[in-house]
Every structure is written in C-alpha cells, then in structure tokens.
Design a protein around this motif. Sequence first.
Motif, PDB file in Angstrom:
ATOM      1  N   ALA A  77       0.773  -1.517  -0.137  1.00 23.21           N
ATOM      2  CA  ALA A  77       0.147   0.338   0.568  1.00 23.21           C
ATOM      3  C   ALA A  77       0.571   0.990  -0.080  1.00 23.21           C
ATOM      4  O   ALA A  77       0.720   2.335  -0.873  1.00 23.21           O
ATOM      5  CB  ALA A  77      -0.763  -0.063   1.022  1.00 23.21           C
ATOM      6  N   GLU A  78       2.054   1.138   0.981  1.00 23.24           N
ATOM      7  CA  GLU A  78       2.892   2.437   0.161  1.00 23.24           C
ATOM      8  C   GLU A  78       3.598   2.438  -0.825  1.00 23.24           C
ATOM      9  O   GLU A  78       3.473   4.010  -1.106  1.00 23.24           O
ATOM     10  CB  GLU A  78       4.132   2.081   2.163  1.00 23.24           C
ATOM     11  CG  GLU A  78       4.886   3.500   1.683  1.00 23.24           C
ATOM     12  CD  GLU A  78       6.028   2.480   2.970  1.00 23.24           C
ATOM     13  OE1 GLU A  78       7.260   2.401   2.253  1.00 23.24           O
ATOM     14  OE2 GLU A  78       5.761   2.943   4.433  1.00 23.24           O
ATOM     15  N   ALA A  79       3.922   1.606  -1.754  1.00 23.40           N
ATOM     16  CA  ALA A  79       4.339   1.920  -2.582  1.00 23.40           C
ATOM     17  C   ALA A  79       3.579   2.157  -3.593  1.00 23.40           C
ATOM     18  O   ALA A  79       3.921   3.703  -4.459  1.00 23.40           O
ATOM     19  CB  ALA A  79       4.767   0.070  -2.947  1.00 23.40           C
ATOM     20  N   LYS A  80       2.160   2.473  -4.139  1.00 26.04           N
ATOM     21  CA  LYS A  80       1.168   2.451  -4.155  1.00 26.04           C
ATOM     22  C   LYS A  80       1.128   3.740  -3.857  1.00 26.04           C
ATOM     23  O   LYS A  80       0.209   4.589  -4.803  1.00 26.04           O
ATOM     24  CB  LYS A  80       0.202   1.768  -4.147  1.00 26.04           C
ATOM     25  CG  LYS A  80       0.422   0.277  -4.719  1.00 26.04           C
ATOM     26  CD  LYS A  80      -0.997  -0.056  -4.778  1.00 26.04           C
ATOM     27  CE  LYS A  80      -0.917  -1.774  -5.746  1.00 26.04           C
ATOM     28  NZ  LYS A  80      -1.734  -2.519  -5.568  1.00 26.04           N
ATOM     29  N   ALA A  81       1.577   4.417  -2.658  1.00 31.35           N
ATOM     30  CA  ALA A  81       0.826   5.548  -2.772  1.00 31.35           C
ATOM     31  C   ALA A  81       2.073   6.727  -3.001  1.00 31.35           C
ATOM     32  O   ALA A  81       2.017   7.137  -2.793  1.00 31.35           O
ATOM     33  CB  ALA A  81       0.667   6.007  -0.708  1.00 31.35           C
ATOM     34  N   GLY A  82       3.383   6.011  -3.113  1.00 28.76           N
ATOM     35  CA  GLY A  82       4.568   6.909  -3.893  1.00 28.76           C
ATOM     36  C   GLY A  82       5.644   6.780  -3.278  1.00 28.76           C
ATOM     37  O   GLY A  82       6.808   6.994  -3.552  1.00 28.76           O
ATOM     38  N   GLY A  83       5.534   5.388  -2.168  1.00 28.05           N
ATOM     39  CA  GLY A  83       7.231   5.360  -1.938  1.00 28.05           C
ATOM     40  C   GLY A  83       7.187   5.990  -0.478  1.00 28.05           C
ATOM     41  O   GLY A  83       6.475   7.299  -0.094  1.00 28.05           O
ATOM     42  N   ALA A  84       8.295   5.845  -0.171  1.00 27.03           N
ATOM     43  CA  ALA A  84       9.148   6.152   1.172  1.00 27.03           C
ATOM     44  C   ALA A  84      10.411   6.052   1.527  1.00 27.03           C
ATOM     45  O   ALA A  84      10.815   5.215   0.622  1.00 27.03           O
ATOM     46  CB  ALA A  84       7.663   5.980   2.757  1.00 27.03           C
ATOM     47  N   ILE A  85      11.102   7.165   2.470  1.00 31.43           N
ATOM     48  CA  ILE A  85      11.924   6.930   3.841  1.00 31.43           C
ATOM     49  C   ILE A  85      11.680   6.150   4.239  1.00 31.43           C
ATOM     50  O   ILE A  85      11.255   6.326   5.315  1.00 31.43           O
ATOM     51  CB  ILE A  85      13.182   8.822   3.504  1.00 31.43           C
ATOM     52  CG1 ILE A  85      12.784   9.854   2.342  1.00 31.43           C
ATOM     53  CG2 ILE A  85      14.362   8.295   4.092  1.00 31.43           C
ATOM     54  CD1 ILE A  85      12.667  10.974   2.898  1.00 31.43           C
ATOM     55  N   LYS A  86      12.806   5.114   4.062  1.00 27.06           N
ATOM     56  CA  LYS A  86      12.157   3.657   4.606  1.00 27.06           C
ATOM     57  C   LYS A  86      12.865   3.534   5.677  1.00 27.06           C
ATOM     58  O   LYS A  86      14.590   4.274   5.937  1.00 27.06           O
ATOM     59  CB  LYS A  86      12.524   2.689   4.486  1.00 27.06           C
ATOM     60  CG  LYS A  86      11.422   2.397   3.165  1.00 27.06           C
ATOM     61  CD  LYS A  86      10.698   0.811   2.153  1.00 27.06           C
ATOM     62  CE  LYS A  86      10.121   0.474   1.278  1.00 27.06           C
ATOM     63  NZ  LYS A  86       9.104   0.334   1.818  1.00 27.06           N
ATOM     64  N   HIS A  87      12.884   3.630   7.761  1.00 24.34           N
ATOM     65  CA  HIS A  87      13.843   3.496   8.691  1.00 24.34           C
ATOM     66  C   HIS A  87      13.325   2.000   9.402  1.00 24.34           C
ATOM     67  O   HIS A  87      12.316   2.228   9.727  1.00 24.34           O
ATOM     68  CB  HIS A  87      14.140   4.781   9.158  1.00 24.34           C
ATOM     69  CG  HIS A  87      13.907   6.359   8.632  1.00 24.34           C
ATOM     70  ND1 HIS A  87      13.198   6.528   8.065  1.00 24.34           N
ATOM     71  CD2 HIS A  87      14.887   6.457   8.775  1.00 24.34           C
ATOM     72  CE1 HIS A  87      13.593   7.872   7.768  1.00 24.34           C
ATOM     73  NE2 HIS A  87      14.515   7.681   7.738  1.00 24.34           N
ATOM     74  N   ASP A  88      13.808   1.574   9.565  1.00 21.29           N
ATOM     75  CA  ASP A  88      14.363  -0.019   9.725  1.00 21.29           C
ATOM     76  C   ASP A  88      15.382   0.412  11.078  1.00 21.29           C
ATOM     77  O   ASP A  88      16.333  -0.019  11.456  1.00 21.29           O
ATOM     78  CB  ASP A  88      15.140  -1.667   9.086  1.00 21.29           C
ATOM     79  CG  ASP A  88      14.859  -2.380   9.852  1.00 21.29           C
ATOM     80  OD1 ASP A  88      14.035  -2.606  10.290  1.00 21.29           O
ATOM     81  OD2 ASP A  88      15.659  -2.733   9.700  1.00 21.29           O
ATOM     82  N   ILE A  89      14.583   0.328  12.233  1.00 23.67           N
ATOM     83  CA  ILE A  89      14.919   0.468  13.367  1.00 23.67           C
ATOM     84  C   ILE A  89      14.452  -0.264  14.575  1.00 23.67           C
ATOM     85  O   ILE A  89      13.347  -0.565  14.075  1.00 23.67           O
ATOM     86  CB  ILE A  89      14.828   2.167  14.342  1.00 23.67           C
ATOM     87  CG1 ILE A  89      13.219   2.879  14.130  1.00 23.67           C
ATOM     88  CG2 ILE A  89      15.323   3.681  12.990  1.00 23.67           C
ATOM     89  CD1 ILE A  89      12.473   2.275  15.717  1.00 23.67           C
ATOM     90  N   SER A  90      15.287   0.122  15.561  1.00 24.89           N
ATOM     91  CA  SER A  90      15.016  -0.816  17.459  1.00 24.89           C
ATOM     92  C   SER A  90      15.599   0.374  17.974  1.00 24.89           C
ATOM     93  O   SER A  90      16.763   0.822  17.933  1.00 24.89           O
ATOM     94  CB  SER A  90      16.122  -2.166  16.552  1.00 24.89           C
ATOM     95  OG  SER A  90      17.279  -1.968  16.678  1.00 24.89           O
ATOM     96  N   VAL A  91      14.589  -0.125  18.940  1.00 23.39           N
ATOM     97  CA  VAL A  91      14.790   0.718  20.250  1.00 23.39           C
ATOM     98  C   VAL A  91      14.347  -0.286  21.224  1.00 23.39           C
ATOM     99  O   VAL A  91      13.744  -0.806  21.567  1.00 23.39           O
ATOM    100  CB  VAL A  91      14.035   2.256  20.128  1.00 23.39           C
ATOM    101  CG1 VAL A  91      14.870   2.902  19.279  1.00 23.39           C
ATOM    102  CG2 VAL A  91      12.735   2.002  19.985  1.00 23.39           C
TER     103      VAL A  91
END
Length: 469
Positions: free
Chosen positions: A336-350
């Motif tokens: 769904a995110e890709a179809k909305a135009g994509g994003a700057i992805k952050h794969d993070i853990s805290v």
Amino acid sequence: MQDRGEILLHRLRGIVGDAGVLSDTAEMAAYGTDWRDMFHGRPLCVVCPATTGEVAQAVAACATLGEGIVPQGGNTGLAGGATPDDSGTQVIISLDRMNAIRRIDPIGMTVEVEAGAILQTVKDAVADKNRLLPISLAAEGSAQIGGLIATNAGGVDVLRYGMTRALVLGLEVVLPDGQILRHLRHLRKDNAGYDLKQLFIGSEGSLGIVTAAVLRLVPQVRHRATAMIAVPNISAAIRLYERAQTEMGEALSAFELISGAGLDLVAEHMGRSAPIQGADWCLLIEAGSSLSGLREACETLLETAFNEGWATDGVLAESEAQADALWALRESLTEAEAKAGGAIKHDISVPITAIDGFLRDAGDMLADIAPQARLNVFGHLGDGNLHYNVMNVTEGDAGRVNAGVHDVITRHSGSISAEHGLGQYRVSEWARLTDPVERALSRQLKDTLDVHGVMNPGKVVPIMREAHD
C-alpha cells in the motif's frame, strides 16, 4: 636491575592495590588448577580488579611488557581454558570482585550484569521480578556470567532457549591492548554492521575479557511437567523426541537421555534411586509454560485492557480464517505504501520502554524539517523494531529527514538497522553515528585484535608472533 616480572607486579599493585594482587604460591594455588584437576599452571600473580577501568589498565600493563594474560571467571570450565601455563610469567585476571547486577528490566526482558556475578545469584534476582535467565547447569552455584559467555555454555535448557550465545544482547569487553568496547545494548534486533559481540562469545578469553553483559530474560515458567521414561533403544528415543516436538512445540524445554548404568552409579554413590529400574536407557523430559490455556488467557487480557482503560475496542478471532484476515492487513502495509508513492524507509530498533519517547521526538524533528511529511509506522513492538517510513518528502529534504530520524534513534540508544542490514543504503549513516572503537574493530577483525599474542596464549588457536617480536 628489575626483571619484567618485578616491574609488572609493581605496576599491577599500583592499579588495583596490594590486596588486589595475589603472588603467594599458596594463595594462587586454587587459581592455577582447573575444576577437573587435569591442568596445572604456575602464574606470576592473580590480579583481582574491581572495575572495568582497572581491568583495562591491568591488560594494558601486561600488553606493554608482552606478558600473557589468562582471564578467569568461576574456574568451572572443563577444558582448561582458564588455566595458565607453568612458565611463572602469565597473569591471571580474576573477575571475582566484579559481581554487581546493574539493572533488571522486566518490561524489556533484560538484565545487565557484571562478569563476575554468580549465575545462581542472577537467576534468583530476576526471579524476584517474575523473570527467568534460562541457563541451567550443574555449576550454576559457582559459575560466573563472564565465563559462561566466554565458553558459550550450554546446559539443560538449550533445547528451548539455545546456547548462552542466544541470550547475549550486549557485551562490555576489554580488548588485548586495554581499550574498552562498550556494546551494552538492550536490543533484540541490531543489524548495524558486524555483530562484534559474537567474536567474544565462545572465544575463551583469547580475544578479550568480558567485563559486563546484557542478557535476554524470558517469562518465569508457571506450569511444568516432568517425566522419566524408559526406552528400549536409541531409535525409539529419537522417534519419541520427534513426536514430543510435534505435540509440545516450544513448551518442550528438556529431553535428556540417561543410561541405566549411569542411574546405577547415582544409586550406588549418591544414595539416590531412580523410579525406573533395570532399563538400558531412560529419558528425562520436561515441558514448561507460563500459560495453561491460551484462549482463556487472551480473553482475560482483553477484559483487563478494557477495565483499565488500555483499550477501547477489540476483536478476538474465532477461526483460522478470521486470524488470516487480520494478518492480511499487516502484510499489505508495504504494498500500500508503494502504491501511495513510496517512502524514506527506516528499519530501526529501540528499547521497548523508549518507543514512546522516540516517536514523540522523531515527530517533533519532522515537524521542523518536513512539516508536509506523512508517516507509515509499523513493526514488531514486542522486540522494539519499528519500520518508521516517512512519506511525502521532497528530494531536497530526504537527506535531512534520514539523518534526523537516525539522530533521534541514536539519542534513544537504538539501532539504525534492526533487521535489514546496512547495505549501501545505511553504511554512511553507520559510519557517522557508530562509536569509533567499534568502527575500527569492524575494519580490523580478528587478526588484528591480539597483535602481541598476550590474550590467553595457546587457548582456542595458537598465536604466532612475528619474527621481529
């Protein structure tokens, strides 16, 4: 003129005090012999530091003079890994005095503890918080945490919980030149570069001295089933094990094979008779769980959440199809995110307890840098891993947004890569944010860790000195 041994003794006493250095033969006797009394050595002295800083100074002093160092925990090992040679020049560094339990986090399910802490002491402490450190072995009343990590100890709970390696989240290690690697991270996911702690787990002190660790805890087992079963042969035992895994799954914590002859020895020398007599082979099987009924427990949890105001609506799946439909929602997020135009992805853990603060601070940062941004945040709250994806950002703002999110993560003691790795995407950010000691060690790796061959010489692998040394 003083020889090197006298010079070293003087320096070591200056670091830890006279009482912290044992050099009398009688005082050192117990340290120079392994638990099984198979290996015997003659150390120059035994140093008993009280802090990581003192360990570091002692290691640096030994390295400067080129004298061997033998790290020693509870001295319960079975392979002579903590025993010095008989040269009379090696220095034992004992972690006995470094036994503090620094922090227990029952929410994040971690314990931070110094290397000299006794395993049983730590288990008792976390049990008071209704948590379990699932390492069980015969020597737990004297084995120390640092030694367990250095040898990657096993025990009877490995079937369910894995070796000690599987429980180590972070380490503090003194390297062979006296530097300190501070890697005490309370994170279950951290794929940001080399997993440096793995170099020291199971290294038997040949690469550095573990001075503290963050260990993973599990829920205390509330319900337990234990059985002893006689089997006609090993083939039958294996078939039974296969069925036990199918029927008990993750609740199966131990599946021990014991010979009838072994049980006879216990009866003869310990006065303890097994309930089964005359069998060639027996199995000791145990399963444990914190829940006796999963659905009932879920229903109770939902009721509590509503009563406490922690939830306002909810649904409990009544069938596999309903459960699949709920999971399909989660699994459609990326598409769904890709179809909305994509994003700057952050794969993070805290750390779990820092998630709220991270989201708040990251939101404030975005409001300043890219107020038009939209967020798609999802992931695994239970292990602190979030996919913090920022949508609707201009190309000119992308770099600032990426760096800004990572800066917030760093302030909250998190990782910029929880499970996806660095690749080309995050490598420059890793270089910008990572501690210089960790970064340098990642480049150098094992062959440069112990340049002078002083760290537990002759253990695990032989250390070859250069011809000019």
